[in-house]
Scaffold this motif. Structure first.
Motif, PDB file in Angstrom:
ATOM      1  N   GLN A   1      52.067  72.272  99.159  1.00 35.95           N
ATOM      2  CA  GLN A   1      52.177  72.831  97.817  1.00 35.95           C
ATOM      3  C   GLN A   1      50.796  73.310  97.356  1.00 35.95           C
ATOM      4  N   VAL A   2      50.767  74.482  96.767  1.00 30.21           N
ATOM      5  CA  VAL A   2      49.529  75.071  96.269  1.00 30.21           C
ATOM      6  C   VAL A   2      49.441  74.828  94.775  1.00 30.21           C
ATOM      7  N   GLN A   3      48.286  74.411  94.331  1.00 35.85           N
ATOM      8  CA  GLN A   3      48.039  74.280  92.898  1.00 35.85           C
ATOM      9  C   GLN A   3      46.844  75.130  92.514  1.00 35.85           C
ATOM     10  N   LEU A   4      46.961  75.817  91.384  1.00 32.34           N
ATOM     11  CA  LEU A   4      45.894  76.655  90.861  1.00 32.34           C
ATOM     12  C   LEU A   4      45.535  76.156  89.477  1.00 32.34           C
ATOM     13  N   VAL A   5      44.253  75.948  89.245  1.00 33.21           N
ATOM     14  CA  VAL A   5      43.805  75.426  87.957  1.00 33.21           C
ATOM     15  C   VAL A   5      42.712  76.334  87.406  1.00 33.21           C
ATOM     16  N   GLU A   6      43.025  76.975  86.275  1.00 30.96           N
ATOM     17  CA  GLU A   6      42.046  77.853  85.627  1.00 30.96           C
ATOM     18  C   GLU A   6      41.168  77.066  84.665  1.00 30.96           C
ATOM     19  N   SER A   7      39.976  77.573  84.455  1.00 31.60           N
ATOM     20  CA  SER A   7      39.072  77.005  83.461  1.00 31.60           C
ATOM     21  C   SER A   7      38.122  78.092  82.995  1.00 31.60           C
ATOM     22  N   GLY A   8      37.404  77.798  81.915  1.00 33.65           N
ATOM     23  CA  GLY A   8      36.392  78.730  81.436  1.00 33.65           C
ATOM     24  C   GLY A   8      36.767  79.537  80.220  1.00 33.65           C
ATOM     25  N   GLY A   9      38.000  79.400  79.757  1.00 34.98           N
ATOM     26  CA  GLY A   9      38.391  80.127  78.563  1.00 34.98           C
ATOM     27  C   GLY A   9      37.719  79.574  77.323  1.00 34.98           C
ATOM     28  N   GLY A  10      37.892  80.284  76.223  1.00 36.79           N
ATOM     29  CA  GLY A  10      37.308  79.820  74.979  1.00 36.79           C
ATOM     30  C   GLY A  10      37.282  80.908  73.936  1.00 36.79           C
ATOM     31  N   LEU A  11      36.519  80.656  72.881  1.00 37.64           N
ATOM     32  CA  LEU A  11      36.361  81.589  71.775  1.00 37.64           C
ATOM     33  C   LEU A  11      35.005  82.268  71.889  1.00 37.64           C
ATOM     34  N   VAL A  12      35.007  83.583  71.803  1.00 37.82           N
ATOM     35  CA  VAL A  12      33.767  84.349  71.923  1.00 37.82           C
ATOM     36  C   VAL A  12      33.822  85.522  70.959  1.00 37.82           C
ATOM     37  N   GLN A  13      32.677  85.956  70.509  1.00 35.35           N
ATOM     38  CA  GLN A  13      32.630  87.127  69.631  1.00 35.35           C
ATOM     39  C   GLN A  13      32.746  88.406  70.448  1.00 35.35           C
ATOM     40  N   ALA A  14      33.188  89.435  69.793  1.00 34.41           N
ATOM     41  CA  ALA A  14      33.281  90.738  70.447  1.00 34.41           C
ATOM     42  C   ALA A  14      31.908  91.130  70.995  1.00 34.41           C
ATOM     43  N   GLY A  15      31.930  91.667  72.209  1.00 30.87           N
ATOM     44  CA  GLY A  15      30.694  92.020  72.885  1.00 30.87           C
ATOM     45  C   GLY A  15      30.153  90.923  73.772  1.00 30.87           C
ATOM     46  N   GLY A  16      30.707  89.737  73.653  1.00 28.00           N
ATOM     47  CA  GLY A  16      30.248  88.610  74.439  1.00 28.00           C
ATOM     48  C   GLY A  16      30.852  88.560  75.825  1.00 28.00           C
ATOM     49  N   SER A  17      30.545  87.472  76.538  1.00 28.31           N
ATOM     50  CA  SER A  17      30.986  87.314  77.921  1.00 28.31           C
ATOM     51  C   SER A  17      31.574  85.931  78.147  1.00 28.31           C
ATOM     52  N   LEU A  18      32.464  85.872  79.113  1.00 28.39           N
ATOM     53  CA  LEU A  18      33.019  84.621  79.602  1.00 28.39           C
ATOM     54  C   LEU A  18      33.235  84.753  81.098  1.00 28.39           C
ATOM     55  N   ARG A  19      33.192  83.623  81.794  1.00 25.41           N
ATOM     56  CA  ARG A  19      33.551  83.621  83.209  1.00 25.41           C
ATOM     57  C   ARG A  19      34.662  82.614  83.427  1.00 25.41           C
ATOM     58  N   LEU A  20      35.782  83.115  83.896  1.00 21.54           N
ATOM     59  CA  LEU A  20      36.906  82.256  84.218  1.00 21.54           C
ATOM     60  C   LEU A  20      36.826  81.847  85.684  1.00 21.54           C
ATOM     61  N   SER A  21      37.276  80.635  85.955  1.00 21.50           N
ATOM     62  CA  SER A  21      37.352  80.133  87.322  1.00 21.50           C
ATOM     63  C   SER A  21      38.774  79.702  87.616  1.00 21.50           C
ATOM     64  N   CYS A  22      39.140  79.802  88.870  1.00 22.47           N
ATOM     65  CA  CYS A  22      40.463  79.354  89.310  1.00 22.47           C
ATOM     66  C   CYS A  22      40.262  78.592  90.612  1.00 22.47           C
ATOM     67  N   LEU A  23      40.481  77.296  90.555  1.00 25.42           N
ATOM     68  CA  LEU A  23      40.327  76.440  91.728  1.00 25.42           C
ATOM     69  C   LEU A  23      41.687  76.250  92.384  1.00 25.42           C
ATOM     70  N   ALA A  24      41.729  76.541  93.675  1.00 21.24           N
ATOM     71  CA  ALA A  24      42.983  76.437  94.422  1.00 21.24           C
ATOM     72  C   ALA A  24      42.965  75.251  95.370  1.00 21.24           C
ATOM     73  N   SER A  25      44.077  74.551  95.428  1.00 22.23           N
ATOM     74  CA  SER A  25      44.220  73.478  96.404  1.00 22.23           C
ATOM     75  C   SER A  25      44.771  74.057  97.688  1.00 22.23           C
ATOM     76  N   GLY A  26      44.654  73.339  98.773  1.00 20.67           N
ATOM     77  CA  GLY A  26      45.217  73.796 100.033  1.00 20.67           C
ATOM     78  C   GLY A  26      44.181  74.447 100.927  1.00 20.67           C
TER      79      GLY A  26
END
Length: 126
Positions: A1-26
């Motif tokens: 079974q594969v599991q995917l877990v995202e992280s890195g979301g949040g609240l940011v002002q316009a013009g800002g940056s975020l980096r999302l991550s997705c960790l996969a099992s398997g």
């Protein structure tokens, strides 16, 4: 079974940056292309970006081209979505997903993906 877990979301002002991550099992992560989708309130889920299993090819929706960048680290079983110059219309729940085909090119449609993460909320304030 594969599991995917995202992280890195949040609240940011316009013009800002975020980096999302997705960790996969398997142990087969390196043989599958990966995609990012998003769903805004009251809207259908839509394709954002994808990366081939080798990391050699990337694909983007027109709405994020030039602002978002997808990458992967196969040694860490992780795919990333770097989001720059964020706009209020980027507000959505972001999902990572695994493409169905072994060593296949990534698709743009939901049915081409078989495993999905639970999503991470990104909110961009104006």
């Amino acid at each position: 079974q594969v599991q995917l877990v995202e992280s890195g979301g949040g609240l940011v002002q316009a013009g800002g940056s975020l980096r999302l991550s997705c960790l996969a099992s398997g142990r087969t992560f390196t043989s599958y292309s990966m995609g990012w989708f998003r769903q805004a309130p009251g809207k259908e889920r839509e394709f954002v970006a994808a990366i081939s299993w080798s990391g050699g090819a990337t694909y983007y929706a027109d709405s994020v081209k030039g602002r978002f960048s997808v990458s992967r680290d196969n040694a860490k079983n992780t795919v990333y979505l770097q989001m720059n110059s964020l706009k209020p219309e980027d507000t959505a729940v972001y999902y990572c997903a695994r493409n169905i085909g072994w060593r296949a090119n990534p698709g743009y449609l939901e049915y081409e993906y078989d495993y999905w993460g639970q999503g991470t909320q990104v909110t961009v304030s104006s």
